[in-house]
Design a protein around this motif. Structure first.
Motif, PDB file in Angstrom:
ATOM      1  N   THR A 199      72.292  55.913  46.648  1.00 22.78           N
ATOM      2  CA  THR A 199      71.842  54.575  47.006  1.00 22.78           C
ATOM      3  C   THR A 199      70.524  54.283  46.337  1.00 22.78           C
TER       4      THR A 199
ATOM      5  N   SER B 128      86.090  49.278  48.110  1.00 25.38           N
ATOM      6  CA  SER B 128      86.468  50.688  48.246  1.00 25.38           C
ATOM      7  C   SER B 128      87.790  50.951  47.564  1.00 25.38           C
ATOM      8  N   THR B 140      86.100  56.180  47.336  1.00 22.73           N
ATOM      9  CA  THR B 140      84.772  55.760  46.879  1.00 22.73           C
ATOM     10  C   THR B 140      84.491  54.377  47.429  1.00 22.73           C
ATOM     11  N   SER B 141      83.272  54.158  47.908  1.00 23.75           N
ATOM     12  CA  SER B 141      82.866  52.806  48.284  1.00 23.75           C
ATOM     13  C   SER B 141      81.659  52.409  47.456  1.00 23.75           C
ATOM     14  N   LYS B 142      81.632  51.155  47.034  1.00 24.16           N
ATOM     15  CA  LYS B 142      80.460  50.619  46.336  1.00 24.16           C
ATOM     16  C   LYS B 142      79.982  49.407  47.129  1.00 24.16           C
ATOM     17  N   ARG B 144      76.957  46.469  47.605  1.00 24.73           N
ATOM     18  CA  ARG B 144      75.890  45.761  46.901  1.00 24.73           C
ATOM     19  C   ARG B 144      75.345  44.680  47.814  1.00 24.73           C
ATOM     20  N   GLN B 156      72.069  49.021  46.012  1.00 25.59           N
ATOM     21  CA  GLN B 156      73.318  49.443  45.377  1.00 25.59           C
ATOM     22  C   GLN B 156      73.656  50.819  45.896  1.00 25.59           C
ATOM     23  N   THR B 157      74.830  50.935  46.443  1.00 29.05           N
ATOM     24  CA  THR B 157      75.266  52.210  47.022  1.00 29.05           C
ATOM     25  C   THR B 157      76.597  52.620  46.412  1.00 29.05           C
ATOM     26  N   SER B 158      76.703  53.905  46.097  1.00 30.81           N
ATOM     27  CA  SER B 158      77.977  54.423  45.627  1.00 30.81           C
ATOM     28  C   SER B 158      78.233  55.725  46.378  1.00 30.81           C
ATOM     29  N   LYS B 159      79.267  55.738  47.217  1.00 31.19           N
ATOM     30  CA  LYS B 159      79.516  56.902  48.078  1.00 31.19           C
ATOM     31  C   LYS B 159      80.935  57.415  47.851  1.00 31.19           C
ATOM     32  N   THR B 160      81.086  58.711  47.661  1.00 38.17           N
ATOM     33  CA  THR B 160      82.437  59.276  47.529  1.00 38.17           C
ATOM     34  C   THR B 160      82.792  60.027  48.810  1.00 38.17           C
TER      35      THR B 160
END
Lengths: 261, 235
Positions: A199, B128, B140-142, B144, B156-160
């Protein structure tokens, strides 16, 4: 600021920068300069970039790099008044202004220590042309890098960029000097740990203010005190707004998109 | 050329296309050809205008038989139902849409939601992608969020996620389990972001700049005063 036509490359560039991710300013600016090379000077002046730090070999003091202490590819140290890489004829402030600049850097460094307990500050002054021979402008810069905590990684930064225009005291306005301040604060944070994945929360906000005040018998000392107080008040407001309006607002926006249920 | 750029942008960001009030995400799994996509919920073909992010149902055109993997159609439907239920519960306040696709035994879930309020200077999106393959679920989720009144601030987040094992064998069980895992994982992300924001106001900003100096009063902008303080400290 002069009015800009709608399809003017500088106007559209500024519009784009307002929407592009703030954690990629250098890349975006570089891309824009490729697309509109003839607007390079104006864009470099108008688009605030995160401050870069120069750490010369000890015992020389570190200082911040920006367009205002740059001449070609060299940068002037506010402590030594010399350029690095060296320049034989690099642009320097007048003698009177350099004296003020030395005091300004001292004062601003104390201010920085009070509020930031660390970080690096630099002040660069320059003479202004025109009938008012005492008029001058300057930028007051602070860069603070954090050590990190549970949620935010080390290396997150706060950048303060204050640009001031000062006019001499004038009888026409009760012996008061007039000041115009434009402040941009840029914050960049990356999260640590995995709970939020990767993040990045970054952004900038810009504010302006004007003031008229007397300078007292020692005009230069008076200028520095007036400008210092103006910047201090501005930073107090910006810090408060940065937290509540800007950072927390993005949290609210996430909540508008996804409900917790 | 604008169409090409719009299509590339949409595919990368899983942008939504408005099909008369229903939204479907643009993604490669939904693509039949450059301008025709499948709405996996109604199983109809949609003719898409990329540059305007709108579409119309091509009622007269049948879907090509290979659009979905018939061997897992039962599972795909069950997952579709669970995902639509999740999206309805959590993304009701935004423009949102979902698609569930299948190919070679693999099931892909695409969730896309966005809300734009330019008048108040903000916009945000949550997209996602989840894949169920060989009994394991990964995703994965993005996320914003953008606020730009007299400034420009973006999250901005990117999580797997995963791999999460899905042990059910019957279609209904798989659908239910996938829906629950997706819901749980994304809820956790949302809550973790919340905790991050709380921490930010308590620890992070303070470590950048104090609200007030330790002395509890503002700076004395007087060089003589500071010189004295400095001399005292160096003794």
């Amino acid at each position: 600021m002069a009015a800009l036509a709608e399809n003017d490359p500088v106007a559209t560039s500024l519009n784009l920068m307002r929407r592009l991710p703030p954690n990629k300013i250098e890349q975006n600016l570089s891309g824009l300069l490729n697309l509109a090379p003839s607007s390079t000077d104006e864009l470099l002046q108008r688009i605030d970039q995160p401050l870069e730090l120069c750490v010369p070999p000890s015992p020389a003091l570190p200082y911040l790099l920006c367009d205002y202490n740059r001449d070609g590819d060299s940068y002037r140290s506010p402590w030594t008044n010399e350029y690095s890489p060296p320049l034989s004829d690099g642009f320097k402030p007048s003698a009177r202004l350099r004296e003020m600049e030395v005091k300004a850097n001292d004062l601003f460094s104390s201010y920085r220590e009070l509020y930031y307990e660390g970080g690096v500050s630099s002040v660069y002054l320059w003479d202004l042309e025109g009938s008012d021979t005492g008029a001058f402008a300057g930028c007051f810069l602070i860069r603070k890098c954090t050590e990190g905590d549970r949620y935010v990684s080390a290396g997150s930064t706060w950048n303060s960029i204050h640009v001031v225009e000062a006019s001499s005291p004038s009888a026409a306005r009760g012996d008061k000097a007039s000041y115009k301040l434009t402040t941009t604060v840029m914050v960049a944070m990356d999260t640590a740990g995995d709970a939020c994945g990767e993040t990045n929360l970054s952004g900038s906000m810009t504010r302006q203010s004007t003031m008229e005040r007397q300078c007292g018998p020692d005009a230069d000392a008076g200028h520095l005190a007036n400008i210092g107080r103006m910047i201090e008040d501005m930073e107090i407001e910006v810090r408060s707004n940065m937290h509540s309006l800007y950072l927390q607002k993005t949290h609210q926006v996430v909540g508008e998109v996804r409900g917790m249920g | 050329m604008l169409t090409g750029i719009a299509k590339a942008y949409s595919s990368r960001h899983l942008a939504l296309v408005d099909v008369g009030g229903t939204y479907i995400p643009i993604c490669k799994e939904a693509e039949i050809d450059a301008t025709k996509y499948v709405d996996s919920s109604s199983k109809k073909m949609v003719k898409v205008d990329h540059a305007s992010w709108t579409g119309t149902y091509a009622e007269d055109k049948p879907l090509p038989p290979t659009v979905f993997d018939s061997s897992v159609e039962g599972k795909r439907q069950a997952v579709m139902d669970a995902v639509l239920d999740y999206v309805g519960k959590h993304f009701d306040g935004a423009r949102s849409g979902a698609g569930v696709f299948s190919k070679g035994g693999k099931i892909t879930v695409v969730i896309s939601a966005e809300k734009v309020n330019l008048k108040n200077f903000w916009s945000g999106s949550w997209v996602s992608t989840w894949v169920l393959e060989g009994g394991n679920l990964t995703g994965t989720s993005k996320v914003r969020a953008h606020y730009f009144e007299e400034g420009n601030v973006q999250l901005q987040t990117s999580k797997t996620y995963g791999p999460i094992p899905i042990s059910s064998s019957d279609d209904a069980g798989v659908g239910k389990a996938v829906g629950e895992e997706i819901s749980k994982a994304e809820q956790e992300l949302h809550m973790s972001l919340g905790a991050m924001y709380v921490n930010m106001s308590e620890e992070t900003l303070k470590s950048m700049r104090r609200v007030m100096p330790v002395t509890r009063s503002k700076m004395e902008w007087n060089l003589a005063a500071h010189k004295m303080v400095k001399q005292l400290h160096t003794k």
